[in-house]
Scaffold this motif. Structure first.
Motif, short mmCIF file in Angstrom:
data_model
loop_
_atom_site.label_atom_id
_atom_site.label_comp_id
_atom_site.label_asym_id
_atom_site.label_seq_id
_atom_site.Cartn_x
_atom_site.Cartn_y
_atom_site.Cartn_z
N LEU A 108 0.90 -1.24 0.11
CA LEU A 108 -0.16 0.06 0.10
C LEU A 108 0.91 1.29 -0.13
O LEU A 108 2.06 1.28 0.43
CB LEU A 108 -0.85 0.11 1.23
N VAL B 193 2.01 4.87 1.42
CA VAL B 193 2.39 5.33 2.71
C VAL B 193 1.03 6.15 3.41
O VAL B 193 0.92 5.84 4.48
CB VAL B 193 3.46 6.12 2.91
N THR B 194 0.35 6.57 2.66
CA THR B 194 -0.90 7.20 3.35
C THR B 194 -1.99 6.18 3.71
O THR B 194 -2.74 6.34 4.80
CB THR B 194 -1.64 8.33 2.15
N ILE B 195 -2.09 5.30 2.93
CA ILE B 195 -3.10 4.21 3.06
C ILE B 195 -2.42 3.29 4.20
O ILE B 195 -3.23 2.85 5.08
CB ILE B 195 -3.27 3.52 1.83
N GLN B 196 -1.34 3.12 4.08
CA GLN B 196 -0.67 2.36 5.14
C GLN B 196 -0.73 2.91 6.55
O GLN B 196 -1.08 2.34 7.38
CB GLN B 196 0.94 2.31 5.01
N ALA B 197 -0.70 4.34 6.53
CA ALA B 197 -1.06 4.96 7.90
C ALA B 197 -2.48 4.49 8.25
O ALA B 197 -2.53 4.43 9.51
CB ALA B 197 -0.73 6.41 7.84
N GLN B 198 -3.16 4.78 7.55
CA GLN B 198 -4.71 4.70 7.88
C GLN B 198 -4.94 3.14 8.42
O GLN B 198 -5.65 2.87 9.34
CB GLN B 198 -5.75 4.72 6.57
N GLU C 237 1.03 9.01 -4.49
CA GLU C 237 0.49 7.90 -4.34
C GLU C 237 0.09 6.99 -5.53
O GLU C 237 0.42 7.76 -6.90
CB GLU C 237 -1.04 8.08 -3.55
N SER D 156 2.42 10.64 6.89
CA SER D 156 2.15 9.10 6.86
C SER D 156 3.28 8.11 7.12
O SER D 156 2.99 7.13 7.53
CB SER D 156 1.52 8.90 5.56
N ARG E 7 3.40 8.54 16.30
CA ARG E 7 2.42 9.50 16.07
C ARG E 7 1.47 9.55 17.35
O ARG E 7 0.98 8.60 17.47
CB ARG E 7 1.47 9.04 14.84
N VAL F 82 -3.44 11.67 10.14
CA VAL F 82 -3.40 10.74 9.10
C VAL F 82 -4.36 11.05 7.94
O VAL F 82 -5.41 11.59 8.18
CB VAL F 82 -3.98 9.18 9.37
#
Lengths: 333, 332
Positions: free
Chosen positions: A185, A187-192, B59, B267, B277, B282
């Motif tokens: 995934l 990084v943004t989705i990983q964080a979620q 992304e 993130s 964090r 996020v």
């Protein structure tokens, strides 16, 4: 801490055309209630085989040939397929790196999710569907009702992983095994997804076994860390202890080879030379010897035992751990 | 040989990209009528100097890989220009492009699928050299051996097949193949994403060494922020086909101006458990579909600082010096 899952002195062997190989040996740990343990190591370190042995998914060629695995004191090794089926899903659930390949492409999300709930919790069709929808909402899917009617291909990777987590959590398992759940995934989705796993752990008191090769994910998620190399545990410690006072040269290598943002740009990365030996070519003595900068004669001859350096910090290394095998030893080397 | 020593260009960037666009038509229904467009790359401009590395992050779905293929002319852009060594590539015929291709190469994410499983590694490395008639006969063999050694493999490996190598070794072979024609520019499209962390470090070190020795220029596309920061002099951030921020890598990651860049950095998981964090910063939701990108600033639907203007008026990439940002309300 109350032990939920115990893995004791486990060895896993596989039959191959060229005889038996043991990709996992000497794996020993226990997972406490509500605890997150991260198992780290490169491909070939045996971390995925360890989880498959817990799930009873070694297939026909593989078996746990030594040691045992137990859940709440009940031994899993040696259970029949039927008994294991009841435990898988109800007590232990698993999510994978590729949610797409874990879902059936020709059935809707709703079908697959409610079927699982019906099977494991004995609910009727309607209740199971309502329950599934509620679970999708719980994992942060706002359009749960329409997602229930979708097929897997129509969803993004992050969305599919949420669906997998909803499925895994729908039977309120005691243990969630997450095998590289965020590796594919962004990084943004990983964080979620990582945040979601933390929330669910808090809410349901689930114990998590997280398999990863990413030390940054370990830093974010783990209470305790098990470092595996060449099929065995080489270091185990509390996450803070491991990052601040690791002792095994391999752990040091894993931590230092990751480029961190804003640090040491001009310098070369501390890569670990070479690669993990294959199970059939495992050297005598320490398995890490050929890649270790501190290798000594003793390392080439004798296999180091896993020693306790105190406070649950265990290390398998002749150089850095002089503690006695299996005993408490507070002294520094 | 010695392609990187000539000086046909005096000054000027090695690569110049101007207003590059790639729109794919979307056909649907019984008669396959055109029902819309996916704007995969939508007006990207930048310069890249010889011997430097530009990292591109964003992304999945941001258009970064498509942009790499457009630059190499593996796909024809819908609009805009690519100037390489002072020559405009867009509009060239395949015949005209051919001599240019030796100077621009690509390294892919998956070395497993980019090598031919039925051919010996040595033959695969020698093939482009023969096709482009750089060398002949025994000199090719010698060059193949040299290429393997440059990327840290034994010259004896030329007689082996790809399946006999590990993932890291295969990526070294992928790099050797890219080097075979003495290129000036290498587009690295996620070259380490499929590898173990310890092997990632080996490959990143190798790429950096090769750059120093051969004066290579890299366009380094990746989603691992640490790796991009490590290898890049400059970094460009893409979102839904647009470049939203570009600048010196230390400044861009040290004090990002675009809220999206800041969100990407927030993130990234921490390097130590001490830096976990605390506040939940996020970024919410998925990247929107490029088929229906939001009006105005494309990031406004996920931006924590979005104002009314952001939903209607599209920001342009501006800024003093080399640090540029496309945002109505940059962070500083």
């Amino acid at each position: 801490m109350e032990a939920v899952l115990e893995v004791r002195q486990v060895q896993v062997t596989f039959k191959t055309e060229k005889g038996e190989i043991a990709p996992v040996e000497n794996v020993d740990f226990q997972l406490g209630k509500g605890e997150t343990i991260a198992i780290v190591g490169e491909s070939g370190s045996g971390k995925s085989v360890t989880t498959l042995s817990i799930m009873g998914l070694l297939g026909k060629a593989g078996r746990v040939s030594r040691g045992y695995i137990s859940l709440h004191g009940r031994e899993l090794t040696g259970l029949s397929a039927k008994e294991l089926n009841r435990i898988r899903g109800n007590d232990i659930s698993m999510i994978f790196q590729e949610p797409m390949s874990a879902l059936n492409p020709v059935l809707t999300i709703g079908h697959q999710l409610s079927e699982q709930i019906r099977k494991h919790r004995g609910l009727g069709r309607k209740e199971a569907r309502a329950e599934g929808e509620a679970m999708l909402r719980r994992v942060g899917i706002a359009r749960a009702e329409s997602i229930m009617r979708e097929y897997p291909f129509a969803l993004s990777g992050g969305m599919l992983q949420r669906v997998m987590i909803a499925m895994a959590m729908s039977c309120n398992p005691k243990v969630l095994i997450a095998d590289e759940p965020t590796t594919a995934l962004d990084v943004t989705i990983q964080a979620q997804i990582l945040r979601l796993m933390k929330e669910l752990k808090k809410e349901f008191g689930t114990s998590i076994l997280l398999i990863t090769h990413d030390m940054n994910v370990v830093a974010e998620m783990a209470d305790r860390v098990i470092v595996m190399y060449g099929g065995e545990v080489v270091e185990e410690a509390d996450v803070f202890q491991l990052f601040d006072h690791h002792r095994h040269p391999y752990t040091k290598g894993l931590l230092e080879c990751i480029p961190q943002i804003g640090s040491g740009k001009g310098e070369r990365l501390a890569a670990i030379p070479g690669s993990v030996p294959l199970p059939q070519h495992m050297p005598r003595g320490c398995r890490f010897q050929d890649r270790c900068a501190h290798v000594m004669d003793k390392c080439r001859e004798q296999h180091p035992p896993l020693k306790d350096a105190g406070k649950g910090h265990k290390v398998r290394c002749w150089l850095t751990c002089e503690g006695k095998e299996g005993e408490e030893n507070g002294g520094t080397p | 040989m010695g392609g990187h020593h000539d000086s046909e260009r005096n000054g000027g960037p090695l690569l110049k990209v101007d207003g590059l666009k790639k729109h794919y038509p979307v056909r649907s229904g019984l008669f396959g009528r055109n029902t819309g467009q996916v704007k995969a790359v939508d007006g990207v401009s930048f310069r890249l100097e010889q011997g430097r590395t530009l990292g591109i992050i964003g992304e999945s779905g941001s258009g970064k890989s498509t942009m790499g293929r457009l630059i190499l002319q593996l796909e024809k852009p819908t609009e805009g220009g690519v100037t390489f060594q002072g020559r405009e590539l867009t509009g060239m015929t395949e015949r005209q492009l051919r001599p240019m291709r030796t100077d621009m190469q690509i390294v892919f994410q998956d070395p497993y699928s980019s090598l031919n499983p039925r051919k010996r590694v040595g033959d695969q490395l020698g093939e482009p050299i023969r096709v482009h008639r750089l060398l002949e006969g025994a000199a090719v063999e010698k060059r193949v051996q040299e290429l393997l050694e440059i990327v840290g493999l034994s010259g004896h490996y030329r007689n082996r097949f790809p399946h006999e190598f590990s993932g890291g070794q295969r990526q070294r072979i992928g790099i050797a193949r890219a080097l075979a024609l003495n290129p000036k520019l290498i587009v690295c499209d996620e070259p380490v994403s499929a590898l173990d962390v310890s092997i990632q470090a080996q490959i990143l070190n190798l790429l950096k060494d090769l750059q120093g020795e051969l004066g290579l220029t890299y366009l380094f596309i990746a989603h691992g922020l640490g790796a991009v920061d490590y290898i890049s002099d400059e970094i460009g951030v893409m979102y839904l086909g647009k470049l939203v921020e570009i600048g010196d890598s230390a400044r861009l990651f040290g004090s990002p101006r675009h809220p999206y860049t800041a969100a990407l950095l927030a993130s990234n998981p921490p390097g130590s458990p001490h830096d976990r964090r605390r506040e939940e910063s996020v970024l919410q939701g998925d990247i929107p579909s490029p088929l229906h990108p939001p009006a105005g600033c494309r990031f406004h639907t996920r931006c924590p600082y979005a104002q009314k203007r952001c939903g209607t008026e599209e920001p342009v990439l501006t800024g003093e010096g080399s640090h540029k940002v496309a945002c109505h309300y940059p962070l500083h």
